[in-house]
Write a protein that holds these residues in place. Structure first.
Motif, PDB file in Angstrom:
ATOM      1  N   ALA A   1       0.805  -1.216   0.000  1.00 29.40           N
ATOM      2  CA  ALA A   1       0.000   0.000   0.000  1.00 29.40           C
ATOM      3  C   ALA A   1       0.836   1.263   0.000  1.00 29.40           C
ATOM      4  N   GLY A   2       2.113   1.167  -0.230  1.00 26.44           N
ATOM      5  CA  GLY A   2       2.940   2.360  -0.240  1.00 26.44           C
ATOM      6  C   GLY A   2       3.451   2.675   1.146  1.00 26.44           C
ATOM      7  N   SER A   3       3.659   3.953   1.410  1.00 28.47           N
ATOM      8  CA  SER A   3       4.289   4.342   2.667  1.00 28.47           C
ATOM      9  C   SER A   3       3.294   4.657   3.768  1.00 28.47           C
ATOM     10  N   GLY A   4       2.017   4.404   3.560  1.00 26.35           N
ATOM     11  CA  GLY A   4       1.023   4.711   4.577  1.00 26.35           C
ATOM     12  C   GLY A   4       1.250   3.921   5.847  1.00 26.35           C
ATOM     13  N   ARG A   5       1.258   4.601   6.964  1.00 30.16           N
ATOM     14  CA  ARG A   5       1.531   3.953   8.242  1.00 30.16           C
ATOM     15  C   ARG A   5       0.351   3.163   8.762  1.00 30.16           C
ATOM     16  N   VAL A   6      -0.864   3.587   8.425  1.00 34.20           N
ATOM     17  CA  VAL A   6      -2.040   2.950   8.993  1.00 34.20           C
ATOM     18  C   VAL A   6      -2.173   1.502   8.516  1.00 34.20           C
ATOM     19  N   LEU A   7      -1.558   1.149   7.408  1.00 34.56           N
ATOM     20  CA  LEU A   7      -1.536  -0.224   6.920  1.00 34.56           C
ATOM     21  C   LEU A   7      -0.086  -0.604   6.670  1.00 34.56           C
ATOM     22  N   ALA A   8       0.528  -1.213   7.677  1.00 35.75           N
ATOM     23  CA  ALA A   8       1.951  -1.540   7.599  1.00 35.75           C
ATOM     24  C   ALA A   8       2.197  -2.923   7.023  1.00 35.75           C
ATOM     25  N   GLY A   9       1.226  -3.826   7.124  1.00 37.44           N
ATOM     26  CA  GLY A   9       1.396  -5.164   6.605  1.00 37.44           C
ATOM     27  C   GLY A   9       0.118  -5.962   6.667  1.00 37.44           C
ATOM     28  N   ALA A  10       0.075  -7.060   5.889  1.00 39.16           N
ATOM     29  CA  ALA A  10      -1.115  -7.909   5.836  1.00 39.16           C
ATOM     30  C   ALA A  10      -0.708  -9.307   5.404  1.00 39.16           C
ATOM     31  N   LEU A  11      -1.231 -10.311   6.102  1.00 38.37           N
ATOM     32  CA  LEU A  11      -0.909 -11.706   5.830  1.00 38.37           C
ATOM     33  C   LEU A  11      -2.166 -12.558   5.825  1.00 38.37           C
TER      34      LEU A  11
ATOM     35  N   ALA B   1      -4.232  -7.955   9.339  1.00 38.80           N
ATOM     36  CA  ALA B   1      -3.639  -6.687   8.886  1.00 38.80           C
ATOM     37  C   ALA B   1      -3.228  -5.905  10.124  1.00 38.80           C
ATOM     38  N   TRP B   2      -2.130  -5.130  10.021  1.00 32.90           N
ATOM     39  CA  TRP B   2      -1.662  -4.345  11.162  1.00 32.90           C
ATOM     40  C   TRP B   2      -1.091  -3.024  10.683  1.00 32.90           C
ATOM     41  N   GLY B   3      -1.007  -2.080  11.612  1.00 28.22           N
ATOM     42  CA  GLY B   3      -0.441  -0.784  11.277  1.00 28.22           C
ATOM     43  C   GLY B   3      -0.298   0.101  12.490  1.00 28.22           C
ATOM     44  N   ARG B   4       0.180   1.314  12.216  1.00 29.73           N
ATOM     45  CA  ARG B   4       0.377   2.316  13.266  1.00 29.73           C
ATOM     46  C   ARG B   4      -0.574   3.476  13.007  1.00 29.73           C
ATOM     47  N   LEU B   5      -1.043   4.066  14.078  1.00 27.41           N
ATOM     48  CA  LEU B   5      -1.966   5.183  13.988  1.00 27.41           C
ATOM     49  C   LEU B   5      -1.264   6.484  14.326  1.00 27.41           C
ATOM     50  N   SER B   6      -1.674   7.538  13.660  1.00 29.30           N
ATOM     51  CA  SER B   6      -1.141   8.846  14.017  1.00 29.30           C
ATOM     52  C   SER B   6      -1.961   9.417  15.175  1.00 29.30           C
TER      53      SER B   6
ATOM     54  N   VAL C   1      -8.108  -0.741   4.722  1.00 32.11           N
ATOM     55  CA  VAL C   1      -8.109  -0.209   6.084  1.00 32.11           C
ATOM     56  C   VAL C   1      -8.528   1.254   6.010  1.00 32.11           C
ATOM     57  N   THR C   2      -9.518   1.609   6.832  1.00 34.93           N
ATOM     58  CA  THR C   2     -10.084   2.954   6.793  1.00 34.93           C
ATOM     59  C   THR C   2     -10.064   3.592   8.175  1.00 34.93           C
TER      60      THR C   2
ATOM     61  N   SER D   1      -4.385  -3.137   0.425  1.00 31.58           N
ATOM     62  CA  SER D   1      -3.222  -3.991   0.201  1.00 31.58           C
ATOM     63  C   SER D   1      -3.680  -5.403  -0.096  1.00 31.58           C
ATOM     64  N   GLU D   2      -2.903  -6.095  -0.895  1.00 29.24           N
ATOM     65  CA  GLU D   2      -3.069  -7.536  -1.011  1.00 29.24           C
ATOM     66  C   GLU D   2      -2.580  -8.147   0.291  1.00 29.24           C
ATOM     67  N   LEU D   3      -3.100  -9.324   0.629  1.00 30.68           N
ATOM     68  CA  LEU D   3      -2.593 -10.064   1.780  1.00 30.68           C
ATOM     69  C   LEU D   3      -1.544 -11.038   1.267  1.00 30.68           C
ATOM     70  N   TRP D   4      -0.405 -11.060   1.920  1.00 28.75           N
ATOM     71  CA  TRP D   4       0.694 -11.935   1.539  1.00 28.75           C
ATOM     72  C   TRP D   4       0.537 -13.265   2.256  1.00 28.75           C
ATOM     73  N   PRO D   5       0.865 -14.368   1.592  1.00 27.18           N
ATOM     74  CA  PRO D   5       0.807 -15.658   2.302  1.00 27.18           C
ATOM     75  C   PRO D   5       1.931 -15.735   3.331  1.00 27.18           C
ATOM     76  N   VAL D   6       1.652 -16.402   4.432  1.00 29.62           N
ATOM     77  CA  VAL D   6       2.672 -16.626   5.450  1.00 29.62           C
ATOM     78  C   VAL D   6       3.727 -17.539   4.841  1.00 29.62           C
ATOM     79  N   PRO D   7       4.998 -17.153   4.881  1.00 25.06           N
ATOM     80  CA  PRO D   7       6.035 -18.029   4.338  1.00 25.06           C
ATOM     81  C   PRO D   7       6.140 -19.308   5.153  1.00 25.06           C
ATOM     82  N   ARG D   8       6.402 -20.369   4.474  1.00 22.31           N
ATOM     83  CA  ARG D   8       6.601 -21.650   5.173  1.00 22.31           C
ATOM     84  C   ARG D   8       7.927 -21.587   5.922  1.00 22.31           C
ATOM     85  N   ALA D   9       7.883 -21.861   7.199  1.00 16.56           N
ATOM     86  CA  ALA D   9       9.091 -21.810   8.017  1.00 16.56           C
ATOM     87  C   ALA D   9       9.917 -23.069   7.776  1.00 16.56           C
ATOM     88  N   SER D  10      11.201 -22.889   7.621  1.00 17.62           N
ATOM     89  CA  SER D  10      12.067 -24.062   7.488  1.00 17.62           C
ATOM     90  C   SER D  10      12.287 -24.652   8.878  1.00 17.62           C
TER      91      SER D  10
END
Length: 109
Positions: free
Chosen positions: A16-26, A38-43, A88-89, A97-106
């Motif tokens: 989603a770019g540099s927006g803080r309110v949406l920092a990541g999604a899985l 989904a998670w993020g930081r609020l101003s 996220v609103t 944002s698209e949700l990324w799949p959780v990587p398989r842990a080795s």
């Protein structure tokens, strides 16, 4: 830090770019239970965050949830279901944002 099966998972940034309110999604599965997150930081001054999860793999409808505020500036939204995107609103912004799949842990044997 996010754990999957008691192992740490690298948090992939949202597209989603540099927006803080949406920092990541899985999205992923734990056993037979799919989940999306989904998670993020609020101003300062932002108090409410809604997350609309869309594109559920098994044909479900979009699901809107109120994010949980953790501490003074962090929020987390999660739902059951294998979704592919999230919007996220807040009163000040709206990010997708698209949700990324959780990587398989080795595993070490």
């Amino acid at each position: 830090m996010l754990l999957a099966n008691d192992e740490s998972v690298a948090l992939t940034p949202a597209r989603a770019g540099s927006g803080r309110v949406l920092a990541g999604a899985l999205h992923g599965r734990r056993g037979a239970r799919p989940w999306s997150l989904a998670w993020g930081r609020l101003s300062a001054g932002e108090f409410s965050v809604c997350a609309e999860f869309v594109g559920e793999v098994e044909g479900g409808h979009p699901r809107t949830v109120l994010a949980t505020r953790l501490g003074s500036d962090f929020c987390l939204a999660e739902t059951a279901g294998d979704y592919r995107g999230v919007t996220v609103t807040t009163a000040e912004s709206r990010l997708y944002s698209e949700l990324w799949p959780v990587p398989r842990a080795s595993r070490a044997v």
